[in-house]
Each structure stands twice: as C-alpha cells, then as structure tokens.
Design a protein around this motif. Structure first.
Motif, mmCIF file in Angstrom:
data_model
loop_
_atom_site.group_PDB
_atom_site.id
_atom_site.type_symbol
_atom_site.label_atom_id
_atom_site.label_comp_id
_atom_site.label_asym_id
_atom_site.label_seq_id
_atom_site.Cartn_x
_atom_site.Cartn_y
_atom_site.Cartn_z
ATOM 1 N N ASP A 131 143.265 56.663 -34.621
ATOM 2 C CA ASP A 131 143.767 55.317 -34.911
ATOM 3 C C ASP A 131 144.905 55.431 -35.924
ATOM 4 O OD1 ASP A 131 143.205 52.289 -34.693
ATOM 5 O OD2 ASP A 131 143.347 52.679 -36.854
ATOM 6 N N GLY A 132 145.879 54.575 -35.772
ATOM 7 C CA GLY A 132 147.055 54.643 -36.648
ATOM 8 C C GLY A 132 146.722 54.419 -38.106
ATOM 9 N N ASP A 133 145.806 53.466 -38.385
ATOM 10 C CA ASP A 133 145.443 53.194 -39.786
ATOM 11 C C ASP A 133 144.744 54.394 -40.426
ATOM 12 O OD1 ASP A 133 144.649 49.718 -39.075
ATOM 13 O OD2 ASP A 133 146.569 50.676 -39.590
ATOM 14 N N VAL A 134 143.897 55.046 -39.633
ATOM 15 C CA VAL A 134 143.187 56.225 -40.159
ATOM 16 C C VAL A 134 144.179 57.342 -40.451
ATOM 17 C CG1 VAL A 134 141.472 57.989 -39.644
ATOM 18 C CG2 VAL A 134 141.045 55.607 -39.008
ATOM 19 N N ILE A 135 145.116 57.554 -39.521
ATOM 20 C CA ILE A 135 146.123 58.614 -39.729
ATOM 21 C C ILE A 135 146.957 58.321 -40.973
ATOM 22 C CG2 ILE A 135 148.175 59.669 -38.717
ATOM 23 C CD1 ILE A 135 146.914 59.220 -35.963
ATOM 24 N N GLU A 136 147.319 57.036 -41.164
ATOM 25 C CA GLU A 136 148.127 56.653 -42.335
ATOM 26 C C GLU A 136 147.359 56.869 -43.630
ATOM 27 O OE1 GLU A 136 151.482 55.558 -44.320
ATOM 28 O OE2 GLU A 136 151.217 55.941 -42.165
ATOM 29 N N LEU A 137 146.043 56.515 -43.597
ATOM 30 C CA LEU A 137 145.249 56.745 -44.797
ATOM 31 C C LEU A 137 145.107 58.230 -45.122
ATOM 32 C CD1 LEU A 137 142.382 54.087 -44.496
ATOM 33 C CD2 LEU A 137 144.173 54.180 -46.239
ATOM 34 N N ARG A 138 144.905 59.044 -44.080
ATOM 35 C CA ARG A 138 144.802 60.498 -44.328
ATOM 36 C C ARG A 138 146.125 61.050 -44.888
ATOM 37 N NH1 ARG A 138 140.257 62.847 -42.562
ATOM 38 N NH2 ARG A 138 138.979 61.776 -40.994
ATOM 39 N N ARG A 139 147.259 60.543 -44.358
ATOM 40 C CA ARG A 139 148.549 61.005 -44.885
ATOM 41 C C ARG A 139 148.719 60.595 -46.351
ATOM 42 N NH1 ARG A 139 151.475 58.582 -41.504
ATOM 43 N NH2 ARG A 139 151.565 60.263 -39.953
ATOM 44 N N GLU A 167 140.327 56.749 -50.300
ATOM 45 C CA GLU A 167 139.153 57.456 -49.787
ATOM 46 C C GLU A 167 138.039 56.474 -49.454
ATOM 47 O OE1 GLU A 167 139.680 61.792 -52.030
ATOM 48 O OE2 GLU A 167 138.301 60.270 -52.844
ATOM 49 N N GLU A 168 137.857 55.436 -50.249
ATOM 50 C CA GLU A 168 136.831 54.431 -49.931
ATOM 51 C C GLU A 168 137.177 53.700 -48.628
ATOM 52 O OE1 GLU A 168 136.459 51.817 -53.192
ATOM 53 O OE2 GLU A 168 135.534 53.305 -54.551
ATOM 54 N N GLN A 169 138.432 53.358 -48.457
ATOM 55 C CA GLN A 169 138.837 52.676 -47.220
ATOM 56 C C GLN A 169 138.655 53.573 -45.999
ATOM 57 O OE1 GLN A 169 142.860 51.377 -47.820
ATOM 58 N NE2 GLN A 169 142.281 49.733 -49.269
ATOM 59 N N LEU A 170 138.998 54.849 -46.135
ATOM 60 C CA LEU A 170 138.840 55.769 -45.004
ATOM 61 C C LEU A 170 137.371 55.952 -44.656
ATOM 62 C CD1 LEU A 170 140.025 57.773 -42.961
ATOM 63 C CD2 LEU A 170 139.937 59.533 -44.779
#
Length: 422
Positions: free
Chosen positions: A205-213, A190-193
């Motif tokens: 963005d792919g990284d954002v989608i991966e973090l949400r998943r 959550e901090e990274q997102l």
C-alpha cells in the motif's frame, strides 16, 4: 554616590575626623618630628607612641578681628608716671598667659604645640615610605605565594586536561536537543505503521511504503548525529591564586669578638630590634634566630645574645656555615621567608673573608629573601667589606651600609629598606 562620615569620638572626647584632618594638614611637620624623636630615644621603645612638638608658627591659622582704627585718647586714672604725649613701650614677654618665657630676655616667645601620636599613628609615619625590597614571594601588605586552583572549565586546552564526565554530559545534552524532534516523529510514524499493519493494510500500500520511507529517513538522521563533537569537549581550567604565607624567620648574626666593644654591640642590638619591628608589620608569625660568633659560632637565646661576653679572634664563615645548616634543617620547606641581618666591625681573617663571599654567592643568597650587612666602624674599610662588595654584583637582594654612631641607625635603615623605584 554615598558619603560616610565618621563621627566616632576618640580619647578625651576628641573627634576622629578632626584628628585625621590635623594629621593630613601637618603631615610634613609630624614626619620631621617623628624623625627627631627616633634619633633621641631608645629604639627598644620605638613601638610605643610619642609626643611630637610642632612650633606654634607652623600651626597658626589666620583670624579675623576688629581693629580700633583712628586716633584714640585714653584717660588712665591714678597715673603718676606718664604725661600727655608720652609714648608707652611695648610690654615685655613673660606674662601669665602662658605665651612667652621667663628670664631677663626681652624677646617674646611662644610655647610649642605638643601633639601626642598613638602607637599606630607613630608606626605609620615611621614606616610610611619604607617597604620590604626585592621580595621573591611576598609584597608589603600581603605575604603570598601562588598556587594552582581549579576555576571551572574551558572549551580549549591540552588533551591531558580533558574532563571526561563534563564532556560526555555536554554531548548527551546536545544529542537530546538536536534529535528530540526526529525522535518524536519516529515514534509517531512507527505507531501509525503498526496500527495500519494490525488493521490488515497490505505491505504494498502506498501509505505503508511512505511510512517505511519516513521511518528510514528518521533513523538515518538520528544516526548521523555524532556521539561526541569537538564542541562538547570541556577542559579543566586552572589558575594561579595567592596562597597566604604569613611566616618569616629573621636571623640575627653578630660578631662578639674582642674587637667589638660594648658601644658597637649596643648599636648592633638596636638595628636588630628595629628590623624585627619592621618585619612584624608584614608577617603574622616571626621566628627569630640569634647567632653569635668569634672564632666559632653558636645559636643562643635572646638573653645570651644581648648580654653574654666573649673574647678572641674572628672567623665569620663559622656563622655563615651555621646559618646555612639551620635554614636547611628547620626552614627549608619553602613555607618560610628568610631574612638575615649581620652586624660586625668588619675585622676578619683575610682568607676567611674570601670564603664568606663564596658562601653568600653560591649557597646562602638563593635561600633568603633579603640579606643586609651593617659594618659598625668609624675607621677605613676592612677586608670583609671589600669581599662583601662582590656579592652585590651577583644578587640584587643583598645590601650593605656603614654605621658609625647610634644616631646613624635610622638613616641607614631607611637607605637599606627604601622603596624601590619602578
């Protein structure tokens, strides 16, 4: 292994170790001497110590010595009586060494060995093979009854015994332990997102989608941890532990009608005193209730019980009715162990004896630990004895014996209270 040696000195600087060794070695002779002492002394003095006599031949020990051997010739100066070759007779007993006896008898004898037992030693030998039989609540060394007491928690039990706070505490600890790693990962994700969105990284963005998943997966994983699990349940554990019971009441019932002469009353008194001393070894506190009866019964103090005189007929049921009333009013709370000792010559009205048997079977025996009946008579069995014999078929903690002379008190007492065969 550690050995403890008791080197304390007793009276007259005697070693306690040697004294105990002597008691163990000559246990049989001392027990016989104690039995003889009991028969020859007043039972009112039974609690005191006693000097017991043991024949010297029983305490003799082998000794080593040097024999002369061979043939000896002895010259006795001043001899005017014997010549060479005369045989000298063995000296007679009764010398000044204390071994032998005075008189004209030519037989030699030895003084008996007198050993003084302390009060505690005497009572230990007296009661060594006796115990309180058929005790419902008690045992000889510790008078106890059982009570429920908490003893921690179990992982199984009935729903009514669930300890809610202990179970919730265990469930909370389990959830913290199981979900600790997932919560750390969730907080980091959550901090990274939040940082990426703050820097303007687009939502697709792919990284954002991966973090949400990942965040969704961690939330699902934490929600899958049950709030409470059967493993968390704790049940209150209760066990039965001995509850100290040091109170006893002893009921003394005696017939004081005209048929009970003074010698029979004296025999009954001695039996009561012996029973009281016996109970004192198992209980810290003992109440004694004295009930006298002829045609009617009354509760009296010890002096009147042993000394006052009455005359008239005999109605034993009056004493049993009074006994039942006293138990219910003063000793029926379950905190007392009740013992009853009844002494009589057996004489009673025929119809009343039947009533006495019914009272004992249905009313009194369920309330007492032990009931003993002694019939003091040298004649045939009386009607009360015949009716009381029927009580034995219903209650095992009822005992009855006959006493003819005061010398029979000790063996009868041992028969009534002998150890039960397991």
């Amino acid at each position: 292994m550690t050995y403890l040696i008791d080197r304390r000195l007793q009276s007259k600087n005697k070693s306690a170790v040697n004294r105990e060794r002597f008691l163990r070695r000559y246990k049989g002779q001392i027990k016989d001497a104690v039995g003889r002492a009991i028969k020859g002394r007043s039972i009112t003095d039974v609690e005191n110590g006693e000097k017991v006599t043991i024949p010297v031949k029983d305490v003799g020990e082998p000794a080593f010595g040097h024999a002369h051997g061979g043939v000896w010739e002895v010259v006795n100066p001043g001899n005017k009586e014997y010549l060479k070759g005369d045989q000298i007779a063995r000296p007679k007993g009764g010398g000044g060494s204390g071994r032998g006896k005075a008189g004209n008898s030519e037989e030699t004898s030895e003084d008996d060995f007198i050993f003084e037992l302390s009060r505690e030693e005497f009572m230990n030998f007296f009661f060594e093979d006796l115990e309180l039989p058929h005790m419902v609540k008690t045992q000889l060394t510790a008078t106890t009854e059982l009570k429920n007491q908490r003893a921690g928690y179990n992982m199984s039990g009935t729903p009514s015994n669930i300890h809610v706070l202990r179970s919730l505490r265990g469930a909370l600890g389990r959830r913290i332990a199981v979900g600790g790693g997932a919560r750390k990962q969730l907080a980091l994700a959550e901090e990274q997102l939040a940082a990426m969105l703050h820097e303007g990284v687009p939502e697709d963005d792919g990284d954002v989608i991966e973090l949400r998943r990942l965040i969704h997966h961690l939330h699902t994983r934490l929600l899958a941890i049950p709030f409470i699990d059967p493993f968390d349940l704790r049940y209150s554990n209760r066990i039965k532990v001995p509850k100290p019971m040091t109170q006893a009441v002893m009921f003394c019932i005696m017939d004081v009608s005209g048929s009970m002469d003074e010698s029979r009353k004296d025999t009954a008194k001695r039996f009561f005193i012996l029973l009281y001393l016996f109970l004192k070894r198992a209980y810290d506190k003992i109440d004694v209730v004295f009930i006298r009866h002829h045609t009617s019964a009354s509760e009296v103090d010890e002096h009147d019980f042993f000394n006052s005189r009455e005359s008239g007929g005999t109605v034993v049921s009056s004493a049993l009715h009074l006994l039942n009333t006293i138990i219910e009013e003063r000793y029926g709370s379950g905190q007392w162990n009740s013992y009853v000792a009844q002494a009589s010559d057996g004489d009673n009205w025929d119809n009343d004896s039947v009533l006495c048997r019914q009272l004992l079977i249905n009313t009194i025996m369920p309330k007492v630990q032990y009931y003993t009946y002694v019939e003091i008579t040298d004649g045939p069995q009386q009607n009360l004895w015949e009716q009381y014999a029927g009580v034995l078929d219903h209650h095992a903690h009822f005992a009855m014996q006959k006493i003819v002379t005061p010398a029979d008190i000790y063996p009868v007492f041992r028969e009534l209270f002998k150890k039960q065969v397991k």
